[in-house]
Design a protein around this motif. Structure first.
Motif, PDB file in Angstrom:
ATOM      1  N   ASP A  55       0.803  -1.228   0.000  1.00 22.09           N
ATOM      2  CA  ASP A  55       0.000   0.000   0.000  1.00 22.09           C
ATOM      3  C   ASP A  55       0.835   1.277   0.000  1.00 22.09           C
ATOM      4  N   SER A  56       2.114   1.187  -0.364  1.00 20.46           N
ATOM      5  CA  SER A  56       2.991   2.355  -0.314  1.00 20.46           C
ATOM      6  C   SER A  56       2.638   3.372  -1.398  1.00 20.46           C
ATOM      7  N   LEU A  57       2.517   4.620  -0.979  1.00 20.01           N
ATOM      8  CA  LEU A  57       2.277   5.749  -1.870  1.00 20.01           C
ATOM      9  C   LEU A  57       3.369   6.784  -1.688  1.00 20.01           C
ATOM     10  N   SER A  58       3.612   7.559  -2.737  1.00 18.77           N
ATOM     11  CA  SER A  58       4.443   8.755  -2.649  1.00 18.77           C
ATOM     12  C   SER A  58       3.568   9.948  -3.004  1.00 18.77           C
ATOM     13  N   PHE A  59       3.936  11.117  -2.500  1.00 19.61           N
ATOM     14  CA  PHE A  59       3.161  12.332  -2.729  1.00 19.61           C
ATOM     15  C   PHE A  59       4.047  13.396  -3.368  1.00 19.61           C
ATOM     16  N   TRP A  60       3.684  13.763  -4.571  1.00 23.03           N
ATOM     17  CA  TRP A  60       4.458  14.702  -5.379  1.00 23.03           C
ATOM     18  C   TRP A  60       3.863  16.100  -5.247  1.00 23.03           C
ATOM     19  N   LEU A  61       4.730  17.060  -4.915  1.00 22.30           N
ATOM     20  CA  LEU A  61       4.345  18.468  -4.847  1.00 22.30           C
ATOM     21  C   LEU A  61       4.988  19.193  -6.023  1.00 22.30           C
ATOM     22  N   PRO A  62       4.265  19.382  -7.122  1.00 25.52           N
ATOM     23  CA  PRO A  62       4.859  20.040  -8.285  1.00 25.52           C
ATOM     24  C   PRO A  62       5.406  21.432  -7.974  1.00 25.52           C
ATOM     25  N   ALA A  63       4.745  22.170  -7.096  1.00 23.24           N
ATOM     26  CA  ALA A  63       5.170  23.541  -6.804  1.00 23.24           C
ATOM     27  C   ALA A  63       6.523  23.589  -6.103  1.00 23.24           C
ATOM     28  N   GLU A  64       6.920  22.474  -5.474  1.00 20.56           N
ATOM     29  CA  GLU A  64       8.207  22.418  -4.777  1.00 20.56           C
ATOM     30  C   GLU A  64       9.220  21.551  -5.522  1.00 20.56           C
ATOM     31  N   ALA A  65       8.815  20.921  -6.630  1.00 22.57           N
ATOM     32  CA  ALA A  65       9.674  19.961  -7.338  1.00 22.57           C
ATOM     33  C   ALA A  65      10.214  18.922  -6.359  1.00 22.57           C
ATOM     34  N   ALA A  66       9.310  18.440  -5.479  1.00 18.76           N
ATOM     35  CA  ALA A  66       9.694  17.503  -4.426  1.00 18.76           C
ATOM     36  C   ALA A  66       8.677  16.384  -4.331  1.00 18.76           C
TER      37      ALA A  66
END
Length: 273
Positions: A134-145
């Protein structure tokens, strides 16, 4: 303990995030669990990622750093990330979202490609199974992170937690993060444990190379064993003692989980590889 991103990484960036470090340091959690507080500049509500363990002093620190909370997100179900999610959300009067509906509270589950928006903050969901299913990652485009939970750590490498974790899925997830970094100018990794990584690509390259190197070492170790030894119940431990001889024996229990995942991967073949 509230840690500005710049202090973790030795740089000054991250207008939308603060890290609250949980006091649960050990061999598996490194310095402790990183609880991430995300907020669009000027917005009233925050998103809290991985409230972490149920430790009152930690949850107090997260609440102080977050102020009003619009939503709790979970990278995966392990207790050092998710144990306090319901408790914290009920305290703050918000919902919880995760891939596993059983972890959700007052909100729907998350899926790959979903976009979470809270007061102008945009968080994109990237499915990265492997460490756990169930592993997810969370991408923040505004921070390029990207927040990676335990998929990529700030120091060292992670465990593929067999049988829930799967090596094939994990390798695919590393490839996916690598493509995201290459194609979308992803710069930083904000991990679930350890310091911030300011340059994503070299670390992802290392992770991919390391995993494939370990797999080759497991194959080499198997080649030295007789058929009866390969059929023994303690096969994984025998392989650990050879392949992970460079690792502190205290960590061999965790290494055995990864070896079991490697053995399962080899047994069922490696399509496309």
């Amino acid at each position: 303990m509230v840690v500005p991103l710049g202090e973790w990484a030795g740089g000054s960036f991250g207008e939308r995030a603060r890290c609250v470090l949980a006091p649960n340091a050990d061999l598996m959690t490194l310095d402790g669990t990183n609880t991430w507080v995300l907020r669009e500049p000027g917005a009233s509500r925050a998103v809290v990622v991985d409230p972490g363990p149920s430790i009152t002093s930690h949850l107090d620190a997260v609440a102080e750093a977050a102020g009003e909370v619009g939503l709790v997100l979970l990278t995966h179900h392990h207790h050092d990330h998710a144990e306090a999610a319901r408790e914290f959300a009920e305290r703050m009067g918000c919902g919880v979202r995760a891939l596993d509906p059983a972890l959700c509270l007052g909100a729907e589950g998350l899926g790959d490609g979903d976009v979470v928006e809270i007061d102008g903050l945009e968080v994109r969901v990237v499915a990265t199974p492997g460490h756990t299913a169930d592993s997810l990652s969370f991408w923040l485009p505004a921070e390029a992170a990207v927040l990676t939970g335990d998929t990529v750590l700030g120091r060292g490498t992670t465990v593929v937690a067999h049988p829930d974790g799967r090596l094939g899925a994990y390798l695919d997830s590393l490839d996916r993060l690598h493509a995201l970094a290459s194609e979308r100018d992803l710069a930083a990794i904000w991990p679930g444990h350890g310091p911030v990584i300011e340059q994503a690509l070299p670390v992802l390259d290392h992770y991919r190379t390391h995993r494939r190197s370990r797999l080759e070492q497991v194959e080499a170790a198997l080649a030295t064993l007789s058929p009866s030894e390969r059929a023994a119940d303690d096969l994984a431990r025998r392989v650990v003692e050879v392949v992970y001889a460079d690792v502190d024996p205290v960590l061999w229990g965790a290494a055995e989980l990864s070896v079991r995942a490697q053995l399962a991967y080899l047994e069922h073949g490696r399509p496309g590889r």
